[in-house]
Design a protein around this motif. Structure first.
Motif, PDB file in Angstrom:
ATOM      1  N   TRP A 145       0.856  -1.190   0.000  1.00  0.00           N
ATOM      2  CA  TRP A 145       0.000   0.000   0.000  1.00  0.00           C
ATOM      3  C   TRP A 145       0.894   1.243   0.000  1.00  0.00           C
ATOM      4  O   TRP A 145       1.648   1.456   0.947  1.00  0.00           O
ATOM      5  CB  TRP A 145      -0.893   0.001   1.242  1.00  0.00           C
ATOM      6  N   PRO A 146       0.834   2.070  -1.025  1.00  0.00           N
ATOM      7  CA  PRO A 146       1.742   3.223  -1.090  1.00  0.00           C
ATOM      8  C   PRO A 146       1.704   4.118   0.144  1.00  0.00           C
ATOM      9  O   PRO A 146       2.747   4.608   0.585  1.00  0.00           O
ATOM     10  CB  PRO A 146       1.276   3.965  -2.347  1.00  0.00           C
ATOM     11  N   GLU A 147       0.503   4.343   0.718  1.00  0.00           N
ATOM     12  CA  GLU A 147       0.450   5.223   1.884  1.00  0.00           C
ATOM     13  C   GLU A 147       1.035   4.561   3.126  1.00  0.00           C
ATOM     14  O   GLU A 147       1.639   5.227   3.978  1.00  0.00           O
ATOM     15  CB  GLU A 147      -0.978   5.716   2.159  1.00  0.00           C
ATOM     16  N   LEU A 148       0.891   3.236   3.239  1.00  0.00           N
ATOM     17  CA  LEU A 148       1.489   2.539   4.378  1.00  0.00           C
ATOM     18  C   LEU A 148       3.006   2.485   4.215  1.00  0.00           C
ATOM     19  O   LEU A 148       3.756   2.631   5.193  1.00  0.00           O
ATOM     20  CB  LEU A 148       0.919   1.130   4.506  1.00  0.00           C
ATOM     21  N   ALA A 149       3.467   2.279   2.994  1.00  0.00           N
ATOM     22  CA  ALA A 149       4.911   2.324   2.744  1.00  0.00           C
ATOM     23  C   ALA A 149       5.468   3.701   3.094  1.00  0.00           C
ATOM     24  O   ALA A 149       6.585   3.823   3.621  1.00  0.00           O
ATOM     25  CB  ALA A 149       5.209   1.979   1.287  1.00  0.00           C
ATOM     26  N   ARG A 150       4.685   4.742   2.822  1.00  0.00           N
ATOM     27  CA  ARG A 150       5.134   6.094   3.176  1.00  0.00           C
ATOM     28  C   ARG A 150       5.182   6.262   4.689  1.00  0.00           C
ATOM     29  O   ARG A 150       6.122   6.881   5.221  1.00  0.00           O
ATOM     30  CB  ARG A 150       4.218   7.153   2.555  1.00  0.00           C
ATOM     31  N   LEU A 151       4.188   5.717   5.413  1.00  0.00           N
ATOM     32  CA  LEU A 151       4.228   5.757   6.875  1.00  0.00           C
ATOM     33  C   LEU A 151       5.523   5.115   7.381  1.00  0.00           C
ATOM     34  O   LEU A 151       6.196   5.657   8.261  1.00  0.00           O
ATOM     35  CB  LEU A 151       3.030   5.023   7.475  1.00  0.00           C
ATOM     36  N   ALA A 152       5.854   3.944   6.813  1.00  0.00           N
ATOM     37  CA  ALA A 152       7.081   3.253   7.224  1.00  0.00           C
ATOM     38  C   ALA A 152       8.297   4.126   6.936  1.00  0.00           C
ATOM     39  O   ALA A 152       9.239   4.189   7.737  1.00  0.00           O
ATOM     40  CB  ALA A 152       7.191   1.910   6.516  1.00  0.00           C
ATOM     41  N   GLY A 153       8.300   4.794   5.791  1.00  0.00           N
ATOM     42  CA  GLY A 153       9.410   5.663   5.441  1.00  0.00           C
ATOM     43  C   GLY A 153       9.558   6.848   6.379  1.00  0.00           C
ATOM     44  O   GLY A 153      10.648   7.414   6.500  1.00  0.00           O
ATOM     45  N   LEU A 154       8.463   7.208   7.060  1.00  0.00           N
ATOM     46  CA  LEU A 154       8.491   8.310   8.022  1.00  0.00           C
ATOM     47  C   LEU A 154       8.785   7.816   9.436  1.00  0.00           C
ATOM     48  O   LEU A 154       8.742   8.606  10.381  1.00  0.00           O
ATOM     49  CB  LEU A 154       7.157   9.062   7.991  1.00  0.00           C
ATOM     50  N   GLY A 155       9.075   6.518   9.561  1.00  0.00           N
ATOM     51  CA  GLY A 155       9.479   5.989  10.846  1.00  0.00           C
ATOM     52  C   GLY A 155       8.424   5.257  11.634  1.00  0.00           C
ATOM     53  O   GLY A 155       8.687   4.799  12.755  1.00  0.00           O
ATOM     54  N   VAL A 156       7.218   5.115  11.081  1.00  0.00           N
ATOM     55  CA  VAL A 156       6.162   4.385  11.782  1.00  0.00           C
ATOM     56  C   VAL A 156       6.485   2.890  11.770  1.00  0.00           C
ATOM     57  O   VAL A 156       6.858   2.339  10.729  1.00  0.00           O
ATOM     58  CB  VAL A 156       4.789   4.642  11.122  1.00  0.00           C
ATOM     59  N   ARG A 157       6.364   2.231  12.930  1.00  0.00           N
ATOM     60  CA  ARG A 157       6.666   0.799  13.060  1.00  0.00           C
ATOM     61  C   ARG A 157       5.465  -0.032  12.614  1.00  0.00           C
ATOM     62  O   ARG A 157       4.659  -0.483  13.423  1.00  0.00           O
ATOM     63  CB  ARG A 157       6.989   0.445  14.514  1.00  0.00           C
ATOM     64  N   LEU A 158       5.353  -0.235  11.320  1.00  0.00           N
ATOM     65  CA  LEU A 158       4.231  -1.015  10.790  1.00  0.00           C
ATOM     66  C   LEU A 158       4.506  -2.502  10.927  1.00  0.00           C
ATOM     67  O   LEU A 158       5.621  -2.975  10.680  1.00  0.00           O
ATOM     68  CB  LEU A 158       3.974  -0.654   9.329  1.00  0.00           C
ATOM     69  N   VAL A 159       3.465  -3.229  11.315  1.00  0.00           N
ATOM     70  CA  VAL A 159       3.575  -4.667  11.531  1.00  0.00           C
ATOM     71  C   VAL A 159       3.200  -5.405  10.256  1.00  0.00           C
ATOM     72  O   VAL A 159       2.150  -5.146   9.658  1.00  0.00           O
ATOM     73  CB  VAL A 159       2.640  -5.111  12.672  1.00  0.00           C
ATOM     74  N   ASP A 160       4.066  -6.326   9.823  1.00  0.00           N
ATOM     75  CA  ASP A 160       3.748  -7.195   8.700  1.00  0.00           C
ATOM     76  C   ASP A 160       3.050  -8.442   9.235  1.00  0.00           C
ATOM     77  O   ASP A 160       3.494  -9.024  10.222  1.00  0.00           O
ATOM     78  CB  ASP A 160       5.016  -7.590   7.946  1.00  0.00           C
ATOM     79  N   PRO A 161       1.951  -8.865   8.612  1.00  0.00           N
ATOM     80  CA  PRO A 161       1.210 -10.009   9.157  1.00  0.00           C
ATOM     81  C   PRO A 161       1.892 -11.347   8.974  1.00  0.00           C
ATOM     82  O   PRO A 161       1.432 -12.361   9.514  1.00  0.00           O
ATOM     83  CB  PRO A 161      -0.119  -9.961   8.395  1.00  0.00           C
ATOM     84  N   GLY A 162       2.964 -11.409   8.193  1.00  0.00           N
ATOM     85  CA  GLY A 162       3.695 -12.657   8.049  1.00  0.00           C
ATOM     86  C   GLY A 162       3.327 -13.419   6.795  1.00  0.00           C
ATOM     87  O   GLY A 162       2.516 -12.984   5.971  1.00  0.00           O
ATOM     88  N   PRO A 163       3.933 -14.597   6.618  1.00  0.00           N
ATOM     89  CA  PRO A 163       3.727 -15.367   5.385  1.00  0.00           C
ATOM     90  C   PRO A 163       2.306 -15.887   5.254  1.00  0.00           C
ATOM     91  O   PRO A 163       1.594 -16.064   6.238  1.00  0.00           O
ATOM     92  CB  PRO A 163       4.729 -16.520   5.528  1.00  0.00           C
ATOM     93  N   GLY A 164       1.945 -16.135   3.994  1.00  0.00           N
ATOM     94  CA  GLY A 164       0.615 -16.651   3.692  1.00  0.00           C
ATOM     95  C   GLY A 164       0.128 -16.106   2.375  1.00  0.00           C
ATOM     96  O   GLY A 164       0.780 -15.264   1.760  1.00  0.00           O
ATOM     97  N   PRO A 165      -1.022 -16.576   1.899  1.00  0.00           N
ATOM     98  CA  PRO A 165      -1.551 -16.126   0.607  1.00  0.00           C
ATOM     99  C   PRO A 165      -2.025 -14.685   0.671  1.00  0.00           C
ATOM    100  O   PRO A 165      -2.350 -14.162   1.737  1.00  0.00           O
ATOM    101  CB  PRO A 165      -2.718 -17.093   0.367  1.00  0.00           C
ATOM    102  N   GLY A 166      -2.053 -14.066  -0.492  1.00  0.00           N
ATOM    103  CA  GLY A 166      -2.561 -12.710  -0.606  1.00  0.00           C
ATOM    104  C   GLY A 166      -1.443 -11.703  -0.772  1.00  0.00           C
ATOM    105  O   GLY A 166      -0.533 -11.639   0.050  1.00  0.00           O
ATOM    106  N   ALA A 167      -1.514 -10.924  -1.869  1.00  0.00           N
ATOM    107  CA  ALA A 167      -0.467  -9.937  -2.147  1.00  0.00           C
ATOM    108  C   ALA A 167      -0.640  -8.673  -1.313  1.00  0.00           C
ATOM    109  O   ALA A 167       0.344  -8.087  -0.860  1.00  0.00           O
ATOM    110  CB  ALA A 167      -0.480  -9.585  -3.629  1.00  0.00           C
ATOM    111  N   ASN A 168      -1.872  -8.241  -1.127  1.00  0.00           N
ATOM    112  CA  ASN A 168      -2.148  -6.998  -0.404  1.00  0.00           C
ATOM    113  C   ASN A 168      -2.568  -7.230   1.044  1.00  0.00           C
ATOM    114  O   ASN A 168      -2.319  -6.399   1.911  1.00  0.00           O
ATOM    115  CB  ASN A 168      -3.239  -6.201  -1.108  1.00  0.00           C
ATOM    116  N   TRP A 169      -3.259  -8.344   1.263  1.00  0.00           N
ATOM    117  CA  TRP A 169      -3.800  -8.670   2.583  1.00  0.00           C
ATOM    118  C   TRP A 169      -3.477 -10.129   2.919  1.00  0.00           C
ATOM    119  O   TRP A 169      -3.434 -10.983   2.034  1.00  0.00           O
ATOM    120  CB  TRP A 169      -5.326  -8.554   2.611  1.00  0.00           C
TER     121      TRP A 169
END
Length: 304
Positions: A217-241
């Motif tokens: 998600w471009p806006e979530l990637a931007r949050l990460a670039g601004l230092g927000v500690r975004l959590v990745d849900p881990g491995p599994g099916p689905g490109a976006n979710w």
């Protein structure tokens, strides 16, 4: 830009569009239309996606309702006779794959004899690039370069190309690119002070939830670039979710949850405890004003 001169624009599918004069009557997908409205180009009407119903979703409307823009219902069920009666000069949609418009069958536009521009909102572009493309389209349609429209002084759809009806370039900085930069600075500072783990999700009923993959998600990637500690849900099916149960969301131990605020999504309710919440519209209008508001909301949630 004079509306009597020839118009040309190449969309993000590489489709070259042209007309003998600058289009004045724009019909758009809700997300694109709300962005154009922010940028000083007021559509005559907007349509929704397959997620939308017969009423405009408040989470997605941006300044459209205040500007008096007509909502036509879901694009896939669009009344083609009504479309022709509205006499659009151009239709604006978004694309996630760089090939097809998202919310309207292109054949509908072809049968109406109306050019369709599709701008990318997928993760092949950065958020900054997406905003630049919508800005470029708005300028091509008569908006003042770098300007954001005040929602209370939106141009009439019939006169939006008239320079006297354009947004004031010296309008409130909160709705300008400078306002976006200030919101990013505030968010960067809040993220550095907070350190909270942040999870973005979309509720899918009492038993399931879609957990966002931040880099999709471009806006979530931007949050990460601004230092927000975004959590990745881990491995599994689905490109976006990653689709899981609410227990999986709890296991990720977020301190702040960005929850999908669109009408079709399920609110978290009691599924997560001892967590801060702030709304996230995965279809935020691609305008500096809309993302400045979102970034300020996240900054406030991180530090409240």
């Amino acid at each position: 830009m004079s509306d009597s001169q020839a118009w040309g624009f190449t969309d993000d599918r590489g489709t070259e569009l042209g007309a003998a004069r600058v289009p004045r009557r724009v019909i758009a997908y809700v997300r694109a239309g709300a962005a154009l409205c922010d940028l000083g180009v007021t559509p005559v009407a907007v349509y929704g996606s397959g997620h939308d119903g017969e009423v405009l979703d408040p989470a997605k409307e941006g300044g459209l309702r205040a500007a008096g823009v007509t909502y036509l219902g879901p694009g896939r069920a669009l009344d083609e006779e009504l479309l022709r009666e509205l006499r659009p000069d151009v239709i604006v949609d978004v694309t996630y794959d760089g090939k097809s418009p998202y919310a309207l069958d292109e054949a509908v536009a072809e049968r109406a004899g109306v050019p369709l521009a599709a701008l990318s909102v997928g993760n092949e572009l950065t958020l900054s690039a997406i905003l630049d493309r919508f800005g470029a389209l708005a300028v091509s349609l008569g908006a003042a370069p770098g300007a954001q429209a005040d929602p209370e002084t939106q141009a009439d759809p019939e006169t939006q190309a008239d320079p006297e009806t354009q947004a004031d370039p010296d309008a409130d900085a909160a709705v300008s690119p400078a306002g976006l930069r200030a919101a990013e600075d505030a968010l960067r500072e809040a993220a550095a002070r907070s350190g909270l783990a942040v999870l973005a999700l979309s509720g899918a009923g009492p038993d399931h939830v879609h957990l966002a993959r931040p880099q999709a998600w471009p806006e979530l990637a931007r949050l990460a670039g601004l230092g927000v500690r975004l959590v990745d849900p881990g491995p599994g099916p689905g490109a976006n979710w990653l689709t899981a149960d609410w227990g999986r969301a709890a296991e990720l131990r977020p301190g702040l949850v960005l929850f999908d605020s669109r009408a079709h999504a399920t609110a978290p309710g009691d599924a997560l405890s001892d967590v801060r919440f702030t709304p996230w519209n995965p279809e935020t209008p691609p305008s500096p004003a809309a993302y400045a508001r979102f970034f300020r909301d996240v900054a406030e949630a991180l530090t409240s």
